[in-house]
Design a protein around this motif. Structure first.
Motif, PDB file in Angstrom:
ATOM      1  N   GLU A   1     -30.664 -46.463  10.427  1.00 61.38           N
ATOM      2  CA  GLU A   1     -29.419 -47.224  10.243  1.00 61.38           C
ATOM      3  C   GLU A   1     -29.127 -47.313   8.751  1.00 61.38           C
ATOM      4  OE1 GLU A   1     -26.749 -48.696  10.799  1.00 61.38           O
ATOM      5  OE2 GLU A   1     -26.524 -48.667  12.970  1.00 61.38           O
TER       6      GLU A   1
ATOM      7  N   SER B   1     -28.924 -55.445   7.897  1.00 60.68           N
ATOM      8  CA  SER B   1     -29.061 -56.386   9.011  1.00 60.68           C
ATOM      9  C   SER B   1     -29.495 -55.663  10.275  1.00 60.68           C
ATOM     10  CB  SER B   1     -27.742 -57.130   9.251  1.00 60.68           C
ATOM     11  OG  SER B   1     -26.701 -56.239   9.603  1.00 60.68           O
TER      12      SER B   1
ATOM     13  N   SER C   1     -27.270 -50.036   7.748  1.00 69.09           N
ATOM     14  CA  SER C   1     -27.058 -51.468   7.563  1.00 69.09           C
ATOM     15  C   SER C   1     -28.376 -52.228   7.461  1.00 69.09           C
ATOM     16  CB  SER C   1     -26.245 -52.029   8.738  1.00 69.09           C
ATOM     17  OG  SER C   1     -26.375 -53.425   8.833  1.00 69.09           O
TER      18      SER C   1
ATOM     19  N   TYR D   1     -21.113 -54.929  12.126  1.00 69.12           N
ATOM     20  CA  TYR D   1     -22.151 -55.022  11.090  1.00 69.12           C
ATOM     21  C   TYR D   1     -22.199 -53.747  10.296  1.00 69.12           C
ATOM     22  CZ  TYR D   1     -24.745 -52.393  14.557  1.00 69.12           C
ATOM     23  OH  TYR D   1     -25.125 -51.457  15.475  1.00 69.12           O
TER      24      TYR D   1
ATOM     25  N   ARG E   1     -17.872 -51.643  15.471  1.00 72.08           N
ATOM     26  CA  ARG E   1     -19.044 -52.399  15.037  1.00 72.08           C
ATOM     27  C   ARG E   1     -18.668 -53.512  14.070  1.00 72.08           C
ATOM     28  NH1 ARG E   1     -23.893 -48.358  13.566  1.00 72.08           N
ATOM     29  NH2 ARG E   1     -24.212 -47.413  15.581  1.00 72.08           N
TER      30      ARG E   1
ATOM     31  N   ASP F   1     -27.733 -42.284   5.790  1.00 76.99           N
ATOM     32  CA  ASP F   1     -26.280 -42.202   5.744  1.00 76.99           C
ATOM     33  C   ASP F   1     -25.906 -40.816   6.251  1.00 76.99           C
ATOM     34  OD1 ASP F   1     -23.598 -41.976   5.166  1.00 76.99           O
ATOM     35  OD2 ASP F   1     -23.764 -42.673   3.090  1.00 76.99           O
TER      36      ASP F   1
END
Length: 261
Positions: A106, A110, A108, A261, A259, A134
């Motif tokens: 991911e 979080s 992110s 987040y 999304r 990424d």
């Protein structure tokens, strides 16, 4: 209409080992329909870092049914999930397919916390620490993953949120899959320039409002990106959604919100 689309890596399938087996030739399968609600995310009880997507909870088993068609449970394999989101999918796959070592990823922070919390909560031993990837960047910048390391790559509800880098993503998939490996992509798609049903049309409008570069990708566009990267369309499983006697009979994410987040 949401689909599971599997792309096979062209090459000597024997080189992929027995961990991946081939499904039947490309076909379309109509599942019975269901209704689903928003895929909003919220903290889960005492595990405050665990994000919960009701939609992921509903579809994880049915995505697994397609994935299991390609995994031989008698030998070891390595699976990469790109854009793992909350972590609900990857731990579910890991529990059902213990011979596969799963690598979540991911961008992110979080989401990294949520994935790690799910790994701790479920005590799965075959899920690695999430990587920061990424997918809009070249594959050799994907956290050090080596060429030909993957038997399986899973991508769930990502392509319609990519403002750029779709071509780079397919290049990465082509580089990381072993010969004979499989990439499963799940989400809503346009087919031959047509978006249906109406909730997918509404989703397309919402995506375009938020970012004109977002939107449902056409399967033919994906095919054109796949071919130069030694990938071929193996199978397309199509799904749709309606109320069905109060029970979830099929699955789909065609009406999900972007999304948060």
């Amino acid at each position: 209409m949401p689909c599971c689309v599997t792309w096979g890596s062209v090459g000597n399938e024997a080189q992929a080992g027995p961990s991946v087996r081939r499904a039947s030739p490309v076909r379309q399968e109509q599942k019975s329909r269901q209704h689903h609600s928003s895929g909003s995310l919220k903290p889960c009880g005492q595990w405050q870092k665990m994000l919960v997507s009701p939609m992921a909870e509903r579809n994880k088993e049915l995505i697994l049914e397609v994935l299991a068609d390609y995994v031989d449970n008698t030998s070891q394999a390595f699976g990469l999930e790109l854009a793992s989101g909350t972590g609900q999918h990857v731990v579910h796959f890991a529990q059902a397919l213990p011979n596969v070592t799963w690598q979540p990823s991911e961008i992110s922070p979080s989401a990294h916390e949520s994935i790690s919390a799910y790994i701790r909560a479920t005590k799965v031993q075959n899920v690695k620490k999430p990587l920061a990837i990424d997918v809009s960047q070249p594959w050799d910048q994907w956290a050090g993953l080596s060429q030909g390391c993957c038997n399986v790559i899973v991508i769930i509800n990502l392509l319609h949120f990519l403002a750029q880098g779709l071509e780079v993503l397919f290049q990465g998939v082509g580089q990381l899959l072993k010969p004979g490996g499989v990439c499963l992509i799940y989400g809503p798609f346009a087919i031959n320039g047509i978006i249906s049903p109406e909730c997918n049309v509404e989703l397309e409008e919402k995506l375009q409002e938020r970012n004109p570069a977002w939107g449902l990708r056409d399967v033919e566009e994906l095919r054109q990106l796949a071919t130069p990267n030694a990938l071929r369309l193996e199978r397309m499983v199509r799904f749709s959604v309606v109320w069905e006697t109060g029970r979830f009979q099929g699955f789909g994410l065609s009406c999900r919100e972007p999304r948060s987040y």
